[in-house]
Motif scaffolding. Structure first.
Motif, PDB file in Angstrom:
ATOM      1  N   LYS A 388       0.832  -1.206   0.000  1.00  0.00           N
ATOM      2  CA  LYS A 388       0.000   0.000   0.000  1.00  0.00           C
ATOM      3  C   LYS A 388       0.868   1.258   0.000  1.00  0.00           C
ATOM      4  O   LYS A 388       0.627   2.193  -0.777  1.00  0.00           O
ATOM      5  CB  LYS A 388      -0.948  -0.021   1.199  1.00  0.00           C
ATOM      6  N   ARG A 454      -4.589   8.516  -2.193  1.00  0.00           N
ATOM      7  CA  ARG A 454      -5.531   7.646  -1.478  1.00  0.00           C
ATOM      8  C   ARG A 454      -5.954   6.483  -2.353  1.00  0.00           C
ATOM      9  O   ARG A 454      -6.004   5.332  -1.909  1.00  0.00           O
ATOM     10  CB  ARG A 454      -6.742   8.465  -1.029  1.00  0.00           C
ATOM     11  N   GLU A 458      -5.100   2.479  -1.588  1.00  0.00           N
ATOM     12  CA  GLU A 458      -6.129   1.452  -1.441  1.00  0.00           C
ATOM     13  C   GLU A 458      -5.973   0.351  -2.495  1.00  0.00           C
ATOM     14  O   GLU A 458      -6.136  -0.836  -2.207  1.00  0.00           O
ATOM     15  CB  GLU A 458      -7.522   2.084  -1.541  1.00  0.00           C
TER      16      GLU A 458
END
Length: 507
Positions: A388, A454, A458
Protein backbone atom coordinates in the motif's frame (compact mmCIF):
# COMPACT_ATOMS: atom_id res chain seq x y z
CA UNK A 1 48.39 3.53 17.40
CA UNK A 2 45.46 2.13 19.36
CA UNK A 3 46.86 1.15 22.77
CA UNK A 4 47.76 -2.53 23.20
CA UNK A 5 45.36 -2.99 26.14
CA UNK A 6 42.34 -2.39 23.86
CA UNK A 7 41.16 -5.93 22.94
CA UNK A 8 40.93 -6.86 19.26
CA UNK A 9 37.75 -8.90 19.22
CA UNK A 10 34.70 -9.33 16.99
CA UNK A 11 31.33 -7.84 17.93
CA UNK A 12 29.43 -9.98 20.41
CA UNK A 13 25.93 -11.26 19.78
CA UNK A 14 23.29 -9.70 21.97
CA UNK A 15 19.96 -7.95 21.75
CA UNK A 16 20.47 -4.46 20.37
CA UNK A 17 19.32 -2.46 23.40
CA UNK A 18 21.06 0.54 24.97
CA UNK A 19 20.32 3.09 27.67
CA UNK A 20 20.53 6.74 26.61
CA UNK A 21 20.81 9.22 29.53
CA UNK A 22 18.76 12.35 28.78
CA UNK A 23 18.80 15.64 30.71
CA UNK A 24 15.79 17.95 30.22
CA UNK A 25 16.27 21.59 31.21
CA UNK A 26 14.98 25.06 30.33
CA UNK A 27 18.08 26.46 28.65
CA UNK A 28 21.76 25.87 27.80
CA UNK A 29 24.14 25.39 30.71
CA UNK A 30 27.61 24.03 31.28
CA UNK A 31 28.16 20.41 30.44
CA UNK A 32 27.17 18.27 33.44
CA UNK A 33 30.23 16.65 34.99
CA UNK A 34 29.59 12.92 34.61
CA UNK A 35 26.08 13.30 35.94
CA UNK A 36 25.04 10.95 33.14
CA UNK A 37 26.66 8.31 35.35
CA UNK A 38 26.36 9.73 38.90
CA UNK A 39 22.98 11.53 39.03
CA UNK A 40 19.81 9.82 40.17
CA UNK A 41 17.91 9.18 36.95
CA UNK A 42 14.17 8.72 36.66
CA UNK A 43 12.80 5.78 34.72
CA UNK A 44 11.27 6.77 31.39
CA UNK A 45 7.58 5.89 31.48
CA UNK A 46 6.88 6.91 27.90
CA UNK A 47 5.59 10.26 26.83
CA UNK A 48 3.56 11.94 24.12
CA UNK A 49 5.42 15.18 24.78
CA UNK A 50 7.80 16.62 27.31
CA UNK A 51 7.89 15.03 30.78
CA UNK A 52 6.16 16.85 33.62
CA UNK A 53 9.47 17.76 35.26
CA UNK A 54 12.96 18.55 33.99
CA UNK A 55 15.87 16.44 35.16
CA UNK A 56 17.71 13.24 34.28
CA UNK A 57 15.94 10.28 32.66
CA UNK A 58 17.25 6.95 31.39
CA UNK A 59 15.18 5.64 28.47
CA UNK A 60 16.18 2.43 26.72
CA UNK A 61 16.13 2.11 22.95
CA UNK A 62 17.32 -0.23 20.20
CA UNK A 63 19.93 0.10 17.48
CA UNK A 64 17.10 -0.41 15.01
CA UNK A 65 15.29 2.64 16.36
CA UNK A 66 18.47 4.71 16.02
CA UNK A 67 19.09 3.49 12.47
CA UNK A 68 15.51 4.29 11.50
CA UNK A 69 16.06 7.84 12.75
CA UNK A 70 19.29 8.04 10.72
CA UNK A 71 17.64 6.97 7.46
CA UNK A 72 14.77 9.46 7.75
CA UNK A 73 16.32 12.67 9.07
CA UNK A 74 17.90 15.46 7.09
CA UNK A 75 17.70 17.27 3.82
CA UNK A 76 15.32 15.83 1.24
CA UNK A 77 17.58 14.93 -1.68
CA UNK A 78 14.94 13.00 -3.65
CA UNK A 79 14.23 15.94 -6.01
CA UNK A 80 17.78 15.45 -7.33
CA UNK A 81 17.22 11.70 -7.82
CA UNK A 82 14.17 11.71 -10.08
CA UNK A 83 16.03 10.22 -13.02
CA UNK A 84 18.76 8.37 -11.09
CA UNK A 85 16.97 6.43 -8.32
CA UNK A 86 19.90 4.07 -7.82
CA UNK A 87 21.80 6.86 -6.11
CA UNK A 88 19.29 6.71 -3.25
CA UNK A 89 21.41 3.78 -2.03
CA UNK A 90 24.40 6.10 -1.74
CA UNK A 91 22.52 8.65 0.34
CA UNK A 92 21.30 5.92 2.71
CA UNK A 93 24.86 4.64 3.09
CA UNK A 94 26.04 8.16 3.92
CA UNK A 95 23.41 8.47 6.65
CA UNK A 96 24.16 5.23 8.50
CA UNK A 97 27.83 4.48 7.82
CA UNK A 98 29.32 7.03 10.29
CA UNK A 99 27.28 5.44 13.08
CA UNK A 100 28.57 1.97 12.25
CA UNK A 101 32.10 3.26 11.74
CA UNK A 102 32.55 5.21 14.96
CA UNK A 103 30.03 4.14 17.61
CA UNK A 104 30.65 1.37 20.09
CA UNK A 105 28.97 0.23 23.29
CA UNK A 106 30.28 -0.45 26.75
CA UNK A 107 28.83 -1.88 29.97
CA UNK A 108 28.11 0.64 32.71
CA UNK A 109 27.24 0.55 36.41
CA UNK A 110 25.57 3.88 37.26
CA UNK A 111 25.59 5.03 40.85
CA UNK A 112 21.79 4.91 40.96
CA UNK A 113 20.57 2.03 38.74
CA UNK A 114 17.20 2.45 37.03
CA UNK A 115 14.86 -0.57 37.03
CA UNK A 116 14.74 -2.19 33.61
CA UNK A 117 17.93 -0.57 32.34
CA UNK A 118 20.12 -2.72 30.09
CA UNK A 119 23.47 -1.65 31.56
CA UNK A 120 24.91 -0.80 28.13
CA UNK A 121 25.52 2.65 26.73
CA UNK A 122 26.90 3.97 23.47
CA UNK A 123 30.28 5.68 23.16
CA UNK A 124 32.92 6.42 20.53
CA UNK A 125 34.95 3.37 19.57
CA UNK A 126 38.78 3.12 19.53
CA UNK A 127 38.97 3.96 15.81
CA UNK A 128 37.36 7.33 16.48
CA UNK A 129 39.32 7.88 19.70
CA UNK A 130 42.78 7.10 18.35
CA UNK A 131 42.82 7.16 14.56
CA UNK A 132 40.30 9.62 13.16
CA UNK A 133 41.25 13.07 11.87
CA UNK A 134 39.43 16.22 12.91
CA UNK A 135 37.37 16.71 9.73
CA UNK A 136 36.05 13.13 9.93
CA UNK A 137 35.21 13.65 13.60
CA UNK A 138 33.28 16.81 12.72
CA UNK A 139 31.31 14.93 10.06
CA UNK A 140 30.57 12.09 12.48
CA UNK A 141 29.44 14.60 15.11
CA UNK A 142 27.04 16.20 12.65
CA UNK A 143 25.48 12.88 11.69
CA UNK A 144 25.28 11.79 15.34
CA UNK A 145 23.60 15.06 16.29
CA UNK A 146 20.98 14.84 13.54
CA UNK A 147 20.26 11.16 14.21
CA UNK A 148 19.91 11.43 17.98
CA UNK A 149 17.81 14.60 17.64
CA UNK A 150 15.40 12.77 15.33
CA UNK A 151 15.35 9.82 17.73
CA UNK A 152 14.66 12.03 20.75
CA UNK A 153 11.93 14.11 19.12
CA UNK A 154 10.11 11.32 17.33
CA UNK A 155 10.76 8.04 19.18
CA UNK A 156 10.91 9.54 22.67
CA UNK A 157 8.64 12.59 22.58
CA UNK A 158 6.04 11.72 19.95
CA UNK A 159 6.73 14.42 17.36
CA UNK A 160 5.41 13.90 13.85
CA UNK A 161 7.61 13.84 10.76
CA UNK A 162 10.44 16.38 10.79
CA UNK A 163 11.33 18.58 7.84
CA UNK A 164 14.36 20.70 7.02
CA UNK A 165 13.65 24.34 7.84
CA UNK A 166 15.63 25.54 4.82
CA UNK A 167 12.62 24.78 2.61
CA UNK A 168 10.52 27.49 4.21
CA UNK A 169 9.13 26.48 7.57
CA UNK A 170 5.68 25.48 8.75
CA UNK A 171 3.56 28.53 7.75
CA UNK A 172 3.30 29.23 3.98
CA UNK A 173 2.61 32.93 4.55
CA UNK A 174 6.00 33.19 6.30
CA UNK A 175 8.08 31.28 3.72
CA UNK A 176 9.98 34.37 2.62
CA UNK A 177 10.85 35.18 6.22
CA UNK A 178 12.25 31.70 6.76
CA UNK A 179 14.21 31.90 3.51
CA UNK A 180 16.12 35.02 4.54
CA UNK A 181 19.76 34.07 3.77
CA UNK A 182 21.01 36.54 6.42
CA UNK A 183 19.39 34.58 9.25
CA UNK A 184 21.00 31.57 10.87
CA UNK A 185 17.97 29.39 11.52
CA UNK A 186 17.60 26.01 13.25
CA UNK A 187 17.79 22.70 11.42
CA UNK A 188 14.32 21.17 11.59
CA UNK A 189 10.66 21.73 12.28
CA UNK A 190 7.72 19.48 12.94
CA UNK A 191 4.17 19.54 14.24
CA UNK A 192 3.37 17.79 17.51
CA UNK A 193 -0.20 16.56 17.25
CA UNK A 194 -0.79 15.90 20.95
CA UNK A 195 0.60 19.30 21.96
CA UNK A 196 -0.93 20.99 18.91
CA UNK A 197 2.28 22.97 18.51
CA UNK A 198 4.93 23.61 15.92
CA UNK A 199 8.38 22.56 17.10
CA UNK A 200 11.55 24.33 15.94
CA UNK A 201 14.54 22.07 16.46
CA UNK A 202 18.32 22.52 16.42
CA UNK A 203 20.69 19.55 16.52
CA UNK A 204 24.25 19.53 17.85
CA UNK A 205 26.54 16.51 18.12
CA UNK A 206 30.02 15.52 19.25
CA UNK A 207 31.83 17.00 22.25
CA UNK A 208 29.07 19.57 22.72
CA UNK A 209 30.02 22.43 25.04
CA UNK A 210 28.23 25.51 26.31
CA UNK A 211 29.48 27.71 23.46
CA UNK A 212 28.03 25.35 20.86
CA UNK A 213 24.72 25.16 22.70
CA UNK A 214 24.48 28.95 22.97
CA UNK A 215 24.90 29.24 19.22
CA UNK A 216 22.12 26.69 18.76
CA UNK A 217 19.90 28.60 21.22
CA UNK A 218 20.49 31.78 19.20
CA UNK A 219 19.50 29.96 15.99
CA UNK A 220 16.30 28.84 17.68
CA UNK A 221 15.68 32.43 18.76
CA UNK A 222 15.94 33.57 15.15
CA UNK A 223 13.53 30.83 14.09
CA UNK A 224 11.15 31.77 16.89
CA UNK A 225 11.14 35.39 15.73
CA UNK A 226 10.39 34.26 12.18
CA UNK A 227 7.47 32.11 13.34
CA UNK A 228 6.16 35.10 15.21
CA UNK A 229 2.75 34.85 16.89
CA UNK A 230 2.14 31.13 16.23
CA UNK A 231 2.32 28.88 19.28
CA UNK A 232 5.48 26.79 19.19
CA UNK A 233 8.16 25.07 21.20
CA UNK A 234 11.89 25.52 20.67
CA UNK A 235 14.00 22.40 21.21
CA UNK A 236 17.81 22.23 21.34
CA UNK A 237 19.25 18.70 21.42
CA UNK A 238 22.91 18.19 22.23
CA UNK A 239 24.16 14.66 21.59
CA UNK A 240 27.37 14.75 23.60
CA UNK A 241 30.00 12.05 23.84
CA UNK A 242 33.76 11.80 24.33
CA UNK A 243 35.93 8.69 24.01
CA UNK A 244 35.49 6.55 27.10
CA UNK A 245 32.35 8.41 28.25
CA UNK A 246 28.69 7.61 27.71
CA UNK A 247 26.64 9.16 24.94
CA UNK A 248 24.06 11.38 26.63
CA UNK A 249 21.58 14.01 25.47
CA UNK A 250 20.78 17.45 26.80
CA UNK A 251 17.37 18.73 25.69
CA UNK A 252 16.95 22.44 26.32
CA UNK A 253 13.46 23.69 25.55
CA UNK A 254 11.15 26.67 25.79
CA UNK A 255 7.41 27.10 25.20
CA UNK A 256 6.08 30.09 23.23
CA UNK A 257 2.28 30.59 23.49
CA UNK A 258 0.36 32.06 20.59
CA UNK A 259 -2.02 31.36 17.72
CA UNK A 260 -2.88 27.69 16.99
CA UNK A 261 -0.99 25.89 14.25
CA UNK A 262 -2.53 25.60 10.80
CA UNK A 263 -3.79 22.54 8.96
CA UNK A 264 -1.99 21.74 5.67
CA UNK A 265 -3.21 23.78 2.70
CA UNK A 266 -6.65 22.82 1.52
CA UNK A 267 -7.46 20.37 4.31
CA UNK A 268 -10.15 20.68 6.92
CA UNK A 269 -10.07 19.89 10.62
CA UNK A 270 -11.59 16.45 10.09
CA UNK A 271 -8.62 15.41 7.97
CA UNK A 272 -5.88 16.44 10.37
CA UNK A 273 -3.83 13.55 11.72
CA UNK A 274 -4.76 13.00 15.35
CA UNK A 275 -2.42 11.45 17.85
CA UNK A 276 1.32 11.47 18.46
CA UNK A 277 4.36 10.23 16.65
CA UNK A 278 4.13 8.09 13.59
CA UNK A 279 2.18 9.35 10.58
CA UNK A 280 1.62 5.73 9.62
CA UNK A 281 -0.70 5.30 12.60
CA UNK A 282 -3.20 7.67 10.95
CA UNK A 283 -3.04 6.69 7.28
CA UNK A 284 -6.57 5.31 7.29
CA UNK A 285 -8.00 8.63 8.48
CA UNK A 286 -5.83 11.38 7.01
CA UNK A 287 -4.87 12.04 3.41
CA UNK A 288 -2.24 14.53 4.58
CA UNK A 289 -0.68 11.89 6.83
CA UNK A 290 -0.50 9.62 3.77
CA UNK A 291 1.26 12.31 1.73
CA UNK A 292 3.68 12.93 4.60
CA UNK A 293 4.43 9.23 5.10
CA UNK A 294 5.05 8.73 1.38
CA UNK A 295 7.42 11.70 1.27
CA UNK A 296 9.26 10.42 4.35
CA UNK A 297 9.84 7.05 2.68
CA UNK A 298 10.85 8.25 -0.79
CA UNK A 299 14.53 7.37 -0.30
CA UNK A 300 13.58 3.84 0.74
CA UNK A 301 11.10 3.61 -2.15
CA UNK A 302 13.73 4.69 -4.71
CA UNK A 303 16.19 2.18 -3.25
CA UNK A 304 13.65 -0.64 -3.53
CA UNK A 305 12.47 0.43 -6.98
CA UNK A 306 16.01 0.41 -8.38
CA UNK A 307 17.36 -2.72 -6.66
CA UNK A 308 18.19 -5.73 -8.86
CA UNK A 309 15.57 -8.48 -8.68
CA UNK A 310 18.11 -10.85 -7.12
CA UNK A 311 18.43 -8.55 -4.08
CA UNK A 312 14.71 -8.26 -3.39
CA UNK A 313 12.67 -10.49 -1.09
CA UNK A 314 9.39 -10.22 0.71
CA UNK A 315 9.02 -10.91 4.44
CA UNK A 316 5.77 -11.89 6.20
CA UNK A 317 4.30 -9.58 8.85
CA UNK A 318 0.80 -9.54 10.35
CA UNK A 319 -1.64 -7.60 8.18
CA UNK A 320 -3.21 -6.06 11.30
CA UNK A 321 -1.53 -2.65 11.42
CA UNK A 322 -2.80 -1.95 14.94
CA UNK A 323 -0.36 -4.52 16.30
CA UNK A 324 2.49 -2.16 15.30
CA UNK A 325 1.09 1.20 16.36
CA UNK A 326 3.33 3.36 18.51
CA UNK A 327 3.78 2.17 22.07
CA UNK A 328 7.35 3.16 22.84
CA UNK A 329 9.41 4.34 19.94
CA UNK A 330 8.38 4.01 16.31
CA UNK A 331 9.31 0.40 15.56
CA UNK A 332 8.09 -2.94 16.90
CA UNK A 333 10.93 -5.50 17.27
CA UNK A 334 9.66 -8.71 15.69
CA UNK A 335 11.77 -11.26 17.56
CA UNK A 336 9.69 -10.59 20.68
CA UNK A 337 6.33 -10.18 18.94
CA UNK A 338 4.33 -13.34 19.71
CA UNK A 339 1.73 -12.66 17.01
CA UNK A 340 4.37 -12.45 14.29
CA UNK A 341 6.25 -15.53 15.52
CA UNK A 342 3.11 -17.66 15.75
CA UNK A 343 1.75 -16.65 12.35
CA UNK A 344 5.11 -17.20 10.66
CA UNK A 345 5.38 -20.66 12.22
CA UNK A 346 1.88 -21.52 10.97
CA UNK A 347 2.78 -20.29 7.50
CA UNK A 348 5.93 -22.41 7.39
CA UNK A 349 3.91 -25.44 8.44
CA UNK A 350 1.50 -24.93 5.56
CA UNK A 351 4.22 -24.17 3.02
CA UNK A 352 5.54 -27.66 2.28
CA UNK A 353 5.68 -28.21 -1.46
CA UNK A 354 3.58 -25.15 -2.31
CA UNK A 355 4.46 -22.93 -5.25
CA UNK A 356 5.33 -19.31 -4.52
CA UNK A 357 2.11 -17.88 -5.95
CA UNK A 358 -0.05 -20.36 -4.04
CA UNK A 359 2.01 -19.76 -0.92
CA UNK A 360 1.66 -16.01 -1.21
CA UNK A 361 -2.11 -16.27 -1.52
CA UNK A 362 -2.16 -18.69 1.39
CA UNK A 363 -0.38 -16.45 3.84
CA UNK A 364 -2.68 -13.57 2.97
CA UNK A 365 -5.67 -15.74 3.79
CA UNK A 366 -4.00 -16.45 7.15
CA UNK A 367 -3.79 -12.72 7.96
CA UNK A 368 -0.20 -12.11 6.89
CA UNK A 369 1.05 -9.48 4.51
CA UNK A 370 4.44 -9.60 2.77
CA UNK A 371 6.57 -6.44 2.80
CA UNK A 372 9.13 -5.87 0.06
CA UNK A 373 12.69 -5.64 1.41
CA UNK A 374 16.29 -5.36 0.29
CA UNK A 375 19.67 -4.87 1.92
CA UNK A 376 21.13 -1.44 1.27
CA UNK A 377 24.45 -2.15 -0.51
CA UNK A 378 27.46 -1.18 1.58
CA UNK A 379 25.55 -1.60 4.84
CA UNK A 380 24.01 -4.32 6.98
CA UNK A 381 20.69 -2.48 7.02
CA UNK A 382 17.57 -3.91 5.36
CA UNK A 383 14.72 -1.54 4.49
CA UNK A 384 11.27 -2.36 3.22
CA UNK A 385 7.62 -1.35 2.99
CA UNK A 386 4.10 -2.58 2.37
CA UNK A 387 2.34 -2.82 -0.98
CA UNK A 388 0.00 0.00 0.00
CA UNK A 389 2.74 2.45 0.91
CA UNK A 390 4.86 1.40 -2.10
CA UNK A 391 1.92 2.14 -4.41
CA UNK A 392 1.42 5.55 -2.79
CA UNK A 393 5.14 6.34 -3.16
CA UNK A 394 4.99 5.25 -6.79
CA UNK A 395 2.14 7.67 -7.49
CA UNK A 396 3.90 10.47 -5.64
CA UNK A 397 7.10 9.80 -7.59
CA UNK A 398 5.19 10.10 -10.88
CA UNK A 399 3.79 13.45 -9.78
CA UNK A 400 7.23 14.66 -8.69
CA UNK A 401 8.65 13.71 -12.10
CA UNK A 402 5.93 15.74 -13.77
CA UNK A 403 6.78 18.74 -11.57
CA UNK A 404 10.46 18.50 -12.52
CA UNK A 405 9.66 18.29 -16.22
CA UNK A 406 7.28 21.23 -16.40
CA UNK A 407 8.95 23.68 -14.01
CA UNK A 408 11.50 26.16 -15.42
CA UNK A 409 14.62 26.02 -13.31
CA UNK A 410 14.26 22.29 -12.63
CA UNK A 411 14.39 20.96 -16.17
CA UNK A 412 17.73 19.74 -17.52
CA UNK A 413 17.66 22.34 -20.31
CA UNK A 414 17.47 25.11 -17.70
CA UNK A 415 20.64 24.06 -15.91
CA UNK A 416 23.89 26.03 -16.37
CA UNK A 417 26.52 24.58 -18.71
CA UNK A 418 28.67 21.86 -17.15
CA UNK A 419 31.86 23.81 -17.80
CA UNK A 420 30.59 26.90 -15.97
CA UNK A 421 32.79 27.30 -12.91
CA UNK A 422 30.75 27.96 -9.78
CA UNK A 423 32.03 28.24 -6.24
CA UNK A 424 30.90 25.69 -3.71
CA UNK A 425 28.74 28.38 -2.10
CA UNK A 426 27.12 29.28 -5.42
CA UNK A 427 26.42 25.63 -6.22
CA UNK A 428 24.87 25.12 -2.79
CA UNK A 429 22.66 28.19 -3.25
CA UNK A 430 21.59 26.89 -6.66
CA UNK A 431 20.64 23.48 -5.27
CA UNK A 432 18.80 25.09 -2.34
CA UNK A 433 16.82 27.26 -4.77
CA UNK A 434 15.90 24.16 -6.76
CA UNK A 435 14.74 22.31 -3.64
CA UNK A 436 12.62 25.26 -2.57
CA UNK A 437 11.05 25.56 -6.01
CA UNK A 438 10.31 21.86 -5.94
CA UNK A 439 8.70 22.02 -2.48
CA UNK A 440 6.54 24.99 -3.47
CA UNK A 441 5.26 23.05 -6.47
CA UNK A 442 4.62 20.01 -4.29
CA UNK A 443 2.59 22.05 -1.81
CA UNK A 444 0.57 23.68 -4.60
CA UNK A 445 -0.27 20.18 -5.85
CA UNK A 446 -1.37 18.92 -2.40
CA UNK A 447 -5.16 19.31 -2.90
CA UNK A 448 -4.96 17.39 -6.17
CA UNK A 449 -2.63 14.76 -4.71
CA UNK A 450 -4.89 13.74 -1.84
CA UNK A 451 -7.39 11.64 -3.87
CA UNK A 452 -4.66 10.34 -6.19
CA UNK A 453 -2.51 8.95 -3.38
CA UNK A 454 -5.53 7.65 -1.48
CA UNK A 455 -6.65 5.71 -4.54
CA UNK A 456 -3.14 4.31 -5.11
CA UNK A 457 -2.83 3.34 -1.44
CA UNK A 458 -6.13 1.45 -1.44
CA UNK A 459 -5.47 -0.27 -4.78
CA UNK A 460 -2.02 -1.29 -3.62
CA UNK A 461 -3.51 -3.68 -1.06
CA UNK A 462 -4.72 -6.00 -3.84
CA UNK A 463 -1.81 -5.55 -6.25
CA UNK A 464 0.86 -8.14 -6.97
CA UNK A 465 4.44 -7.15 -6.34
CA UNK A 466 5.28 -8.01 -9.95
CA UNK A 467 2.75 -5.39 -11.10
CA UNK A 468 3.98 -2.75 -8.65
CA UNK A 469 7.60 -3.39 -9.63
CA UNK A 470 6.70 -3.74 -13.34
CA UNK A 471 8.69 -6.95 -13.57
CA UNK A 472 7.59 -10.37 -14.84
CA UNK A 473 8.36 -12.31 -11.65
CA UNK A 474 7.38 -11.92 -8.03
CA UNK A 475 10.26 -11.44 -5.57
CA UNK A 476 11.04 -14.47 -3.42
CA UNK A 477 8.83 -14.91 -0.36
CA UNK A 478 11.13 -15.59 2.58
CA UNK A 479 9.35 -17.69 5.20
CA UNK A 480 12.48 -19.23 6.70
CA UNK A 481 13.96 -15.92 7.80
CA UNK A 482 17.56 -15.15 8.68
CA UNK A 483 18.71 -15.86 12.22
CA UNK A 484 21.39 -13.23 11.76
CA UNK A 485 18.82 -10.45 11.39
CA UNK A 486 17.08 -8.45 14.08
CA UNK A 487 13.84 -7.33 12.46
CA UNK A 488 11.39 -4.56 13.23
CA UNK A 489 8.33 -3.04 11.60
CA UNK A 490 6.01 -0.06 11.72
CA UNK A 491 2.46 -0.17 10.32
CA UNK A 492 3.82 0.22 6.77
CA UNK A 493 7.62 -0.15 6.86
CA UNK A 494 10.24 -2.78 7.67
CA UNK A 495 13.78 -2.39 9.02
CA UNK A 496 16.30 -5.05 10.00
CA UNK A 497 19.93 -4.99 11.08
CA UNK A 498 22.53 -7.74 11.22
CA UNK A 499 22.91 -8.84 14.84
CA UNK A 500 26.58 -9.68 14.23
CA UNK A 501 27.39 -6.18 13.01
CA UNK A 502 26.10 -4.18 15.99
CA UNK A 503 28.39 -1.92 18.03
CA UNK A 504 30.65 -4.26 20.03
CA UNK A 505 29.93 -4.57 23.74
CA UNK A 506 33.40 -3.30 24.64
CA UNK A 507 34.39 -0.08 22.95
Amino acid sequence: MIPAHVPDEPPLTYADSFDIPVLFRDGPAKKPRRQWRTAKHQAWAGSDGFPAADGWYAPTTTWREIIKAATEVGRDVTPHLQNQPRYAHGELVARVSPLYAYLGAHPVKPRHPVPGAKGRRLTWNPVYAHGTERSAKNAAGYRLGMTMTEWACRSLLGLGQTEHLELGGPVPALYKTFKDPKKRLPDLWGRHEAEELYWLIEAKGGDVGLGTLRKGWAQLGAGSSALGAYAHRTVLVGASVRPGDDLFLTIDHNLHPGQPSLAPDGSDAADEAAGPGNLEDQLGDSDDALIGAARAQMLAYLALRSAPASQLRTVPVPADRASRHRRSGLTTPLEGDDLTLTMRADARGAATGAEQQTLRAGIRSMGLDDFLSCRIPGTEVHLGMSRKLFAACERLHEEDLAIARRTPGLRAEDQPPADLELSDEAQEEQRLTQRRMFREQQEEARPRLRPLLRDAYERGAESNWSDLLRRPQEPELDLEGDEGLLESATPETYLAVNRYDLPPARA
